[in-house]
Design a protein around this motif. Structure first.
Motif, short mmCIF file in Angstrom:
data_model
loop_
_atom_site.label_atom_id
_atom_site.label_comp_id
_atom_site.label_asym_id
_atom_site.label_seq_id
_atom_site.Cartn_x
_atom_site.Cartn_y
_atom_site.Cartn_z
N SER A 91 0.14 -13.19 -4.18
CA SER A 91 -0.79 -12.29 -4.87
C SER A 91 -1.12 -11.08 -4.01
O SER A 91 -1.15 -9.94 -4.50
CB SER A 91 -2.09 -13.03 -5.22
N GLN A 92 -1.34 -11.31 -2.71
CA GLN A 92 -1.74 -10.22 -1.82
C GLN A 92 -0.62 -9.21 -1.62
O GLN A 92 -0.86 -8.00 -1.60
CB GLN A 92 -2.20 -10.77 -0.47
N ALA A 97 -2.12 -5.61 -0.69
CA ALA A 97 -3.14 -5.88 0.32
C ALA A 97 -2.52 -6.23 1.67
O ALA A 97 -3.15 -6.08 2.72
CB ALA A 97 -4.06 -7.01 -0.14
N VAL A 98 -1.29 -6.76 1.67
CA VAL A 98 -0.55 -7.06 2.89
C VAL A 98 0.88 -6.56 2.72
O VAL A 98 1.35 -6.35 1.61
CB VAL A 98 -0.54 -8.58 3.21
N GLN A 99 1.58 -6.40 3.84
CA GLN A 99 2.97 -5.95 3.76
C GLN A 99 3.95 -7.10 3.55
O GLN A 99 5.04 -6.90 3.03
CB GLN A 99 3.37 -5.19 5.04
N ILE A 100 3.55 -8.31 3.96
CA ILE A 100 4.43 -9.48 3.84
C ILE A 100 3.65 -10.64 3.25
O ILE A 100 2.56 -10.97 3.73
CB ILE A 100 5.01 -9.90 5.21
N GLY A 101 4.23 -11.25 2.22
CA GLY A 101 3.64 -12.45 1.63
C GLY A 101 4.49 -13.66 1.97
O GLY A 101 5.65 -13.75 1.56
N ASN A 102 3.94 -14.58 2.76
CA ASN A 102 4.67 -15.78 3.17
C ASN A 102 4.51 -16.86 2.10
O ASN A 102 3.40 -17.13 1.65
CB ASN A 102 4.16 -16.29 4.51
N THR A 259 8.37 -8.95 0.40
CA THR A 259 7.83 -7.59 0.52
C THR A 259 7.82 -6.96 -0.86
O THR A 259 8.59 -7.35 -1.74
CB THR A 259 8.68 -6.72 1.47
N LYS A 260 6.94 -6.01 -1.06
CA LYS A 260 6.91 -5.28 -2.33
C LYS A 260 7.87 -4.12 -2.23
O LYS A 260 7.60 -3.11 -1.58
CB LYS A 260 5.50 -4.79 -2.65
N GLY A 261 9.04 -4.28 -2.82
CA GLY A 261 10.11 -3.31 -2.63
C GLY A 261 10.84 -3.58 -1.32
O GLY A 261 10.45 -4.47 -0.55
N GLN A 262 11.87 -2.82 -1.08
CA GLN A 262 12.64 -2.99 0.14
C GLN A 262 11.79 -2.62 1.36
O GLN A 262 11.10 -1.60 1.34
CB GLN A 262 13.90 -2.13 0.11
N PRO A 263 11.81 -3.42 2.41
CA PRO A 263 11.00 -3.10 3.58
C PRO A 263 11.55 -1.90 4.34
O PRO A 263 12.76 -1.65 4.34
CB PRO A 263 11.12 -4.37 4.43
N THR A 264 10.66 -1.19 4.99
CA THR A 264 11.06 -0.03 5.81
C THR A 264 10.31 -0.10 7.13
O THR A 264 9.40 -0.92 7.32
CB THR A 264 10.71 1.29 5.10
N GLY A 265 10.69 0.78 8.05
CA GLY A 265 9.96 0.93 9.30
C GLY A 265 9.82 -0.35 10.09
O GLY A 265 10.76 -1.16 10.18
#
Length: 309
Positions: A91-92, A97-102, A259-265
């Motif tokens: 959900s986060q 709200a976060v960059q990674i959801g485990n 991740t929401k979309g492809q991760p970057t950076g």
């Protein structure tokens, strides 16, 4: 003989000459640009910024340790890892709200989010085992016995070959991926009885509660099992990596980092680090997980298992 006034004039001229010479030798350095000190630090550390991950407590020990190692190599980066359960992590990350959801479950299994917006990064596999208080002298249950215990049909250990002792169930909340995995594959989807179990928010507290409660049974990821609790065989099959990789022992899950979309950076760099040989061949196995590359089978969100291609 020079008068006092002339001597004073000569001293002033000499002083001016000395100052002029000193000025000719001075180097003017350009003023440092704003943030130049941070830029220099970043070049040494490889990056900067904060990454926040949340969700599965079954996966948390691995992500915690990987984050620690990554930050040692990249001092400009700060990684915050929180628990809260797989449902919370999904959900986060979906909400931003976060960059990674485990998560221990596929995003498609979570209600209330659009899984198509999330990108799945499978970083490991983990087994889940039924575990008991060490004083319970039982080391094997059939799947039907396990179902009957968690649905409240069997309430005393003597009915499954153990001592004459009440069975105390320790459960995880409904948002837990560990609970969802255990229910789906160990309990064959059976609905647990309501109001008969203690409920704990995190795997660590589940382990502590089982260890301290006579007659207790619950379930944990293999990465959490230590000498304070005892894992059970199911239908005679031990919850080991050797039995999980070929699906002989069926209670296992992928450990996902969404991740929401492809991760970057830095998020992409951190995920690449977790998938590196340094982590996969050392840390993953050392901490009780299984590298995805070791699996001989694949499983989809519906639970279908096929030979790995």
């Amino acid at each position: 003989m020079l008068s006092k006034g002339k001597w004073l004039a000569i001293l002033v001229i000499a002083l001016v000459a000395v100052l002029a010479v000193a000025g000719c030798g001075k180097k003017e350095f350009p003023a440092p640009q704003q943030g130049s000190s941070q830029q220099s630090s970043n070049q040494q550390s490889g990056g900067s910024g904060t990454i926040t991950a949340a969700g599965s407590t079954a996966l948390q020990p691995l992500v915690d340790e990987a984050a620690k190692q990554y930050m040692e190599k990249n001092p400009g980066v700060r990684i915050v890892v929180n628990g809260g359960g797989s449902g919370n992590g999904l959900s986060q990350v979906f909400q931003g709200a976060v960059q990674i959801g485990n998560s221990d479950i596929f995003a498609e299994e979570k209600d209330g989010i659009d899984a198509s917006q999330l990108v799945d990064h499978k970083v490991a596999v983990v087994g889940m085992a039924a575990v008991v208080n060490p004083d319970v002298k039982v080391d094997n249950l059939t799947q039907q016995q396990l179902i009957d215990i968690f649905t409240g049909k069997i309430t005393n250990w003597k009915d499954v070959g153990g001592p004459d002792q009440k069975i105390n169930i320790v459960n995880r909340p409904k948002g837990s991926g560990t609970r969802a995995t255990f229910k789906k594959y160990a309990l064959n989807g059976a609905e647990e009885a309501q109001g008969i179990a203690m409920e704990q928010d995190a795997s660590g507290t589940v382990r502590k509660t089982i260890a301290e409660t006579p007659g207790a049974i619950g379930y944990l990821a293999l990465s959490y099992i230590d000498s304070s609790v005892r894992p059970l065989k199911i239908d005679g099959v031990e919850p080991t990596a050797a039995n999980i990789v070929n699906n002989k022992y069926k209670v296992w899950a992928y450990e996902h980092m969404y991740t929401k979309g492809q991760p970057t950076g830095e998020v992409k760099k951190f995920l690449d680090f977790i998938m590196s040989d340094e982590v996969q061949k050392n840390l993953v196995t050392k901490m009780g997980y299984i590298p995805v590359t070791d699996m001989k089978v694949e499983r989809d969100a519906q639970g279908n298992v096929t030979p790995k291609k």
